[in-house]
Design a protein around this motif. Structure first.
Motif, mmCIF file in Angstrom:
data_model
loop_
_atom_site.group_PDB
_atom_site.id
_atom_site.type_symbol
_atom_site.label_atom_id
_atom_site.label_comp_id
_atom_site.label_asym_id
_atom_site.label_seq_id
_atom_site.Cartn_x
_atom_site.Cartn_y
_atom_site.Cartn_z
ATOM 1 N N ASP A 24 -15.261 -8.449 2.612
ATOM 2 C CA ASP A 24 -15.325 -7.053 3.044
ATOM 3 C C ASP A 24 -13.963 -6.587 3.571
ATOM 4 O O ASP A 24 -13.491 -5.496 3.233
ATOM 5 C CB ASP A 24 -16.398 -6.911 4.126
ATOM 6 N N ILE A 25 -13.322 -7.410 4.379
ATOM 7 C CA ILE A 25 -12.001 -7.066 4.923
ATOM 8 C C ILE A 25 -10.974 -6.996 3.791
ATOM 9 O O ILE A 25 -10.145 -6.081 3.751
ATOM 10 C CB ILE A 25 -11.579 -8.102 5.988
ATOM 11 N N ASN A 26 -11.052 -7.953 2.866
ATOM 12 C CA ASN A 26 -10.117 -7.949 1.743
ATOM 13 C C ASN A 26 -10.282 -6.685 0.897
ATOM 14 O O ASN A 26 -9.294 -6.076 0.485
ATOM 15 C CB ASN A 26 -10.319 -9.192 0.885
ATOM 16 N N ASN A 27 -11.529 -6.281 0.646
ATOM 17 C CA ASN A 27 -11.767 -5.057 -0.118
ATOM 18 C C ASN A 27 -11.230 -3.836 0.614
ATOM 19 O O ASN A 27 -10.713 -2.913 -0.014
ATOM 20 C CB ASN A 27 -13.257 -4.879 -0.397
ATOM 21 N N ALA A 28 -11.372 -3.827 1.937
ATOM 22 C CA ALA A 28 -10.879 -2.685 2.707
ATOM 23 C C ALA A 28 -9.355 -2.648 2.739
ATOM 24 O O ALA A 28 -8.760 -1.567 2.728
ATOM 25 C CB ALA A 28 -11.440 -2.744 4.124
ATOM 26 N N MET A 29 -8.716 -3.811 2.785
ATOM 27 C CA MET A 29 -7.258 -3.854 2.920
ATOM 28 C C MET A 29 -6.514 -3.860 1.592
ATOM 29 O O MET A 29 -5.308 -3.646 1.567
ATOM 30 C CB MET A 29 -6.859 -5.095 3.717
ATOM 31 N N GLN A 30 -7.232 -4.106 0.496
ATOM 32 C CA GLN A 30 -6.558 -4.251 -0.794
ATOM 33 C C GLN A 30 -5.689 -3.051 -1.173
ATOM 34 O O GLN A 30 -4.563 -3.241 -1.636
ATOM 35 C CB GLN A 30 -7.587 -4.542 -1.893
ATOM 36 N N PRO A 31 -6.145 -1.810 -0.989
ATOM 37 C CA PRO A 31 -5.257 -0.688 -1.329
ATOM 38 C C PRO A 31 -3.966 -0.681 -0.504
ATOM 39 O O PRO A 31 -2.890 -0.383 -1.042
ATOM 40 C CB PRO A 31 -6.099 0.547 -1.015
ATOM 41 N N PHE A 32 -4.060 -1.017 0.767
ATOM 42 C CA PHE A 32 -2.864 -1.037 1.624
ATOM 43 C C PHE A 32 -1.917 -2.155 1.213
ATOM 44 O O PHE A 32 -0.698 -1.971 1.148
ATOM 45 C CB PHE A 32 -3.253 -1.191 3.094
ATOM 46 N N LEU A 33 -2.469 -3.330 0.929
ATOM 47 C CA LEU A 33 -1.637 -4.454 0.527
ATOM 48 C C LEU A 33 -0.984 -4.203 -0.837
ATOM 49 O O LEU A 33 0.186 -4.541 -1.047
ATOM 50 C CB LEU A 33 -2.465 -5.741 0.483
ATOM 51 N N THR A 34 -1.735 -3.585 -1.738
ATOM 52 C CA THR A 34 -1.162 -3.257 -3.042
ATOM 53 C C THR A 34 -0.055 -2.224 -2.888
ATOM 54 O O THR A 34 0.998 -2.320 -3.539
ATOM 55 C CB THR A 34 -2.256 -2.739 -3.982
ATOM 56 N N ALA A 35 -0.267 -1.241 -2.034
ATOM 57 C CA ALA A 35 0.767 -0.228 -1.797
ATOM 58 C C ALA A 35 2.015 -0.872 -1.185
ATOM 59 O O ALA A 35 3.146 -0.528 -1.570
ATOM 60 C CB ALA A 35 0.234 0.867 -0.880
ATOM 61 N N GLU A 36 1.833 -1.795 -0.261
ATOM 62 C CA GLU A 36 2.983 -2.483 0.330
ATOM 63 C C GLU A 36 3.718 -3.322 -0.708
ATOM 64 O O GLU A 36 4.946 -3.367 -0.723
ATOM 65 C CB GLU A 36 2.537 -3.380 1.490
ATOM 66 N N ARG A 37 2.968 -3.981 -1.579
ATOM 67 C CA ARG A 37 3.595 -4.765 -2.637
ATOM 68 C C ARG A 37 4.401 -3.858 -3.560
ATOM 69 O O ARG A 37 5.547 -4.160 -3.903
ATOM 70 C CB ARG A 37 2.538 -5.511 -3.431
ATOM 71 N N ASP A 38 3.797 -2.739 -3.963
ATOM 72 C CA ASP A 38 4.502 -1.818 -4.856
ATOM 73 C C ASP A 38 5.729 -1.223 -4.177
ATOM 74 O O ASP A 38 6.774 -1.038 -4.815
ATOM 75 C CB ASP A 38 3.555 -0.708 -5.313
ATOM 76 N N ARG A 39 5.603 -0.930 -2.905
ATOM 77 C CA ARG A 39 6.741 -0.395 -2.153
ATOM 78 C C ARG A 39 7.881 -1.417 -2.114
ATOM 79 O O ARG A 39 9.043 -1.086 -2.340
ATOM 80 C CB ARG A 39 6.285 -0.046 -0.736
ATOM 81 N N TYR A 40 7.543 -2.660 -1.849
ATOM 82 C CA TYR A 40 8.544 -3.731 -1.842
ATOM 83 C C TYR A 40 9.180 -3.872 -3.226
ATOM 84 O O TYR A 40 10.390 -4.033 -3.359
ATOM 85 C CB TYR A 40 7.890 -5.046 -1.406
ATOM 86 N N TRP A 41 8.352 -3.813 -4.270
ATOM 87 C CA TRP A 41 8.823 -3.954 -5.642
ATOM 88 C C TRP A 41 9.821 -2.844 -5.975
ATOM 89 O O TRP A 41 10.876 -3.094 -6.559
ATOM 90 C CB TRP A 41 7.605 -3.903 -6.550
#
Length: 171
Positions: free
Chosen positions: A67-84
């Protein structure tokens, strides 16, 4: 034999020796068989109860983690893309810096020919070799495949088992 010593026969004590026990003997029982069976049954019942409660706790924790992973996945993906994107902008700046003395060099091309595959307005990730061209090998090994980095997660129980320099080779 000395001259004054008198011969003396060794004889059994008065009343004779005690009777010799030649019958089969059994050790004393510390616990009765009923006590042993009851103790084993009780330990088994407690173990089954503990295992079921532990399984329920693990399932609940896994459900919460998903549940936490599903909630945080958009934020983590956005951070990854931002880093990229920051890394690719840095690469572009490094390419401009490195190739500034080359006549006719246009950044992002190979002597005027585009080297990046584009689909118009759609995004296409360049290969890891292109992105990490100006990085150390350890940076590419660490960031090539994005995963749950320790800076995103709390400490784990095994963090104290390995020294910090060794942990990078495990996760």
């Amino acid at each position: 034999m000395a001259s004054g010593a008198e011969f003396r026969q060794d004889m059994p004590p008065k009343g004779g020796y005690r009777a010799f026990n030649f019958h089969r003997t059994f050790p004393k029982l510390v616990w009765s068989p009923g006590t042993v069976v009851a103790a084993i049954f009780g330990a088994t019942a407690y173990g089954v109860y503990s295992a079921l409660e532990g399984k329920k706790a693990v399932i609940t924790e896994k459900f919460e983690d998903v549940d936490i992973n599903n909630a945080m996945q958009p934020f983590l993906t956005a951070e990854r893309d931002r880093y990229w994107l920051k890394l690719m902008a840095k690469n572009r700046a490094l390419e401009e810096e490195i190739m500034k003395d080359v006549p006719g060099w246009k950044t992002g091309t190979w002597y005027g020919e585009p080297v990046y595959f584009t689909l118009g307005d759609k995004w296409w990730d360049p290969s890891a070799t292109e992105v990490f061209a100006h990085s150390w090998g350890s940076v590419e090994a660490r960031d090539h495949l994005w995963r749950q980095h320790s800076e995103y997660a709390g400490p784990k129980f095994y963090d104290n088992w390995f020294p910090q320099w060794m942990s990078k080779w495990f996760w």
